[in-house]
Design an enzyme around this catalytic site. Structure first.
Site, mmCIF file in Angstrom:
data_model
loop_
_atom_site.group_PDB
_atom_site.id
_atom_site.type_symbol
_atom_site.label_atom_id
_atom_site.label_comp_id
_atom_site.label_asym_id
_atom_site.label_seq_id
_atom_site.Cartn_x
_atom_site.Cartn_y
_atom_site.Cartn_z
ATOM 1 N N HIS A 124 0.892 -1.169 0.000
ATOM 2 C CA HIS A 124 0.000 0.000 0.000
ATOM 3 C C HIS A 124 0.929 1.218 0.000
ATOM 4 C CE1 HIS A 124 -2.535 -2.884 2.322
ATOM 5 N NE2 HIS A 124 -3.556 -2.272 1.765
ATOM 6 N N ASP A 174 2.156 2.035 3.367
ATOM 7 C CA ASP A 174 3.060 1.096 4.049
ATOM 8 C C ASP A 174 4.493 1.570 3.845
ATOM 9 O OD1 ASP A 174 0.847 -0.594 4.157
ATOM 10 O OD2 ASP A 174 1.526 -1.855 2.498
HETATM 11 C C1 XLS Z 1 -7.924 -6.323 3.831
HETATM 12 C C2 XLS Z 1 -7.346 -6.606 2.528
HETATM 13 C C3 XLS Z 1 -6.203 -5.692 2.135
HETATM 14 C C4 XLS Z 1 -5.962 -5.756 0.647
HETATM 15 C C5 XLS Z 1 -5.117 -4.642 0.139
HETATM 16 O O1 XLS Z 1 -8.682 -7.089 4.371
HETATM 17 O O2 XLS Z 1 -6.985 -7.942 2.482
HETATM 18 O O3 XLS Z 1 -5.060 -5.974 2.858
HETATM 19 O O4 XLS Z 1 -5.401 -6.978 0.260
HETATM 20 O O5 XLS Z 1 -5.631 -3.415 0.479
#
Ligand code: XLS
Ligand code: CA
Ligand code: CA
Length: 438
Positions: free
Chosen positions: A99, A102
């Protein structure tokens, strides 16, 4: 450069008899199976958020893990990148997913946050060039900051939509810069808590507008990879708009986005939707939306998104069976959207967890190939549907049969004389035989 995990060396493949906890028993990256190295079948990816950012916090308590690397700010962002590449190198993981936030902490202004993203993406790009590691997909974090408390693309406030679009624009630029082969749109807070305050029609129309703007922008930059919707039925909102693959595909078709997007299927989200992981994969594949996979697992006794490292060999086998049947990954792969348990809080636990997940999917791949080669399941299904290859079944499939003809056929036939057994238990024992027989 100094190693951040100096006590752990590169994880070797030692084969199934090994008892070395820091060795692979089934993942042998360059071993050729069915004409392709295992690493290309599996296309493993490390998730930046769980691996470098999550520190064990839950609803009842704070961090149990220290991922500060003794620093903060942009220096910490770079240390995280160093750690990510060291982990990828030592674990033979070829890809990563991220992300935007992140990679760096959000600053006080969008302009400053974007400057941080420019700096860290330069840094990561250099490391990619030096190591050959690649980006599987990037995504924008449109759910953490309080500005998104009512949604992003579906926000009731147009200013929030504009901010989310600006953030997404930057993430697309960073993803393109890092050569990502995909861009993910997980629903985040795109859903609602109560219809008493919600204009559902407008929110869905706006979500489609948001996706269209994003896709067109990425393509205008020359992005040739895939866009993925990642379905999830609940968490954080009670009703997420991308409930499951069927729901997401219907949404894409309504808004003419179906040619632009595929599915990123997460195992744990399938469970929350009341489906098997395999169902979500099969549903995506038969509708032409097979894309990428978030490889994790939930806990059947808990009703929430636990994002555990996958260790269930049946599920991994069924997943890889679907991947093989879909023709394998193209731009997608297996992203470990998984975190070590709150109580598994040492650096070694990170290695043990990745090894467990990677070995589980490597074993799953080997067993899925064995299932295909065994052929009993394919043969059973072919025989079960054989009536569609001749006679009245074929006429229906060819579009030749009319309602009148079907009526005449049924009248002549009397009642249906044979309805063959589905043989579920037999087929389950075939799977066990392939998994555990000699
Ligand atoms: C949340 C999601 C997230 C996505 C990416 O539950 O799994 O982590 O994979 O935003
Ligand atoms: Ca996910
Ligand atoms: Ca999840």
């Amino acid at each position: 450069m100094n190693q951040l995990f100096p006590e752990i060396r590169t994880i070797p493949y030692e084969g199934p008899k090994s008892k070395n906890p820091l060795a692979f028993r089934w993942y042998n990256p360059d071993e050729i199976l069915a004409g392709k190295p295992m690493r290309e079948h599996l296309r493993f990816a490390l998730a930046w958020w769980h691996t470098l950012c999550a520190c064990g916090t839950d609803m009842f308590g704070g961090d149990t893990m220290d991922k500060s690397f003794g620093t903060s700010g942009m220096d910490l962002a770079k240390k995280k990148a160093d750690a990510a590449f060291e982990l990828m190198e030592k674990l033979s993981i070829d890809y990563f997913c991220f992300h935007d936030y992140d990679l760096v902490d959000e600053a006080d202004t969008l302009a400053e946050t974007n400057a941080r993203l420019d700096e860290i993406s330069d840094y990561i790009l250099e490391k990619m060039k030096a190591t050959g590691k690649k980006c599987l997909w990037g995504t924008q974090k449109l759910f953490g900051n309080k500005r998104y408390m009512h949604g992003a693309g579906t926000a009731p406030n147009a200013d929030v939509f504009a901010y989310a679009a600006a953030q997404t624009k930057k993430n697309i630029e960073i993803s393109v810069k890092l050569g990502a082969s995909g861009i993910v749109f997980w629903g985040g807070r795109e859903g609602y808590e109560t219809l008493l305050n919600t204009d559902m029609g407008l929110e869905l129309d706006n979500l489609a507008r948001f996706l269209r703007l994003s896709i067109d922008y990425a393509r205008s930059l020359g992005f040739t990879g895939d866009f993925y919707i990642e379905p999830k039925p609940k968490e954080p909102t009670k009703h997420q708009y991308d409930f499951d693959a069927a729901n997401a595909i219907a949404f894409l078709r309504k808004y003419g986005l179906d040619r632009d997007m595929k599915m990123n299927i997460e195992a744990n989200h399938a469970t929350l939707a009341g489906h098997t992981f395999q169902h979500e994969l099969r549903y995506s594949a038969v509708n032409g939306f097979f894309g990428s996979v978030d490889a994790n697992q939930g806990d059947m006794l808990l009703g929430w998104d636990t994002d555990q490292f996958p260790t269930d060999v049946y599920n991994a086998t069924y997943c890889m069976y679907e991947v093989l049947k879909a023709g394998g990954f193209t731009n997608g792969g297996l992203n470990f959207d998984a975190k070590t348990r709150r109580g598994s809080n040492t650096p070694e636990d990170l290695f043990y967890s990745f090894i467990a997940g990677m070995d589980t999917f490597a074993l799953g791949l080997r067993k899925a190939l064995a299932l295909v080669e065994d052929g009993r399941i394919d043969q059973f299904i072919a025989e079960r549907y054989a009536s569609w290859t001749t006679g009245i079944g074929k006429r229906v499939i060819d579009g030749e049969a009319t309602m009148e003809e079907l009526e005449q056929y049924a009248l002549r036939m009397g009642d249906v004389s044979t309805n063959l057994s589905g043989r579920q238990e037999y087929l389950e024992s075939v799977v066990n035989d392939v998994l555990f027989g000699n």
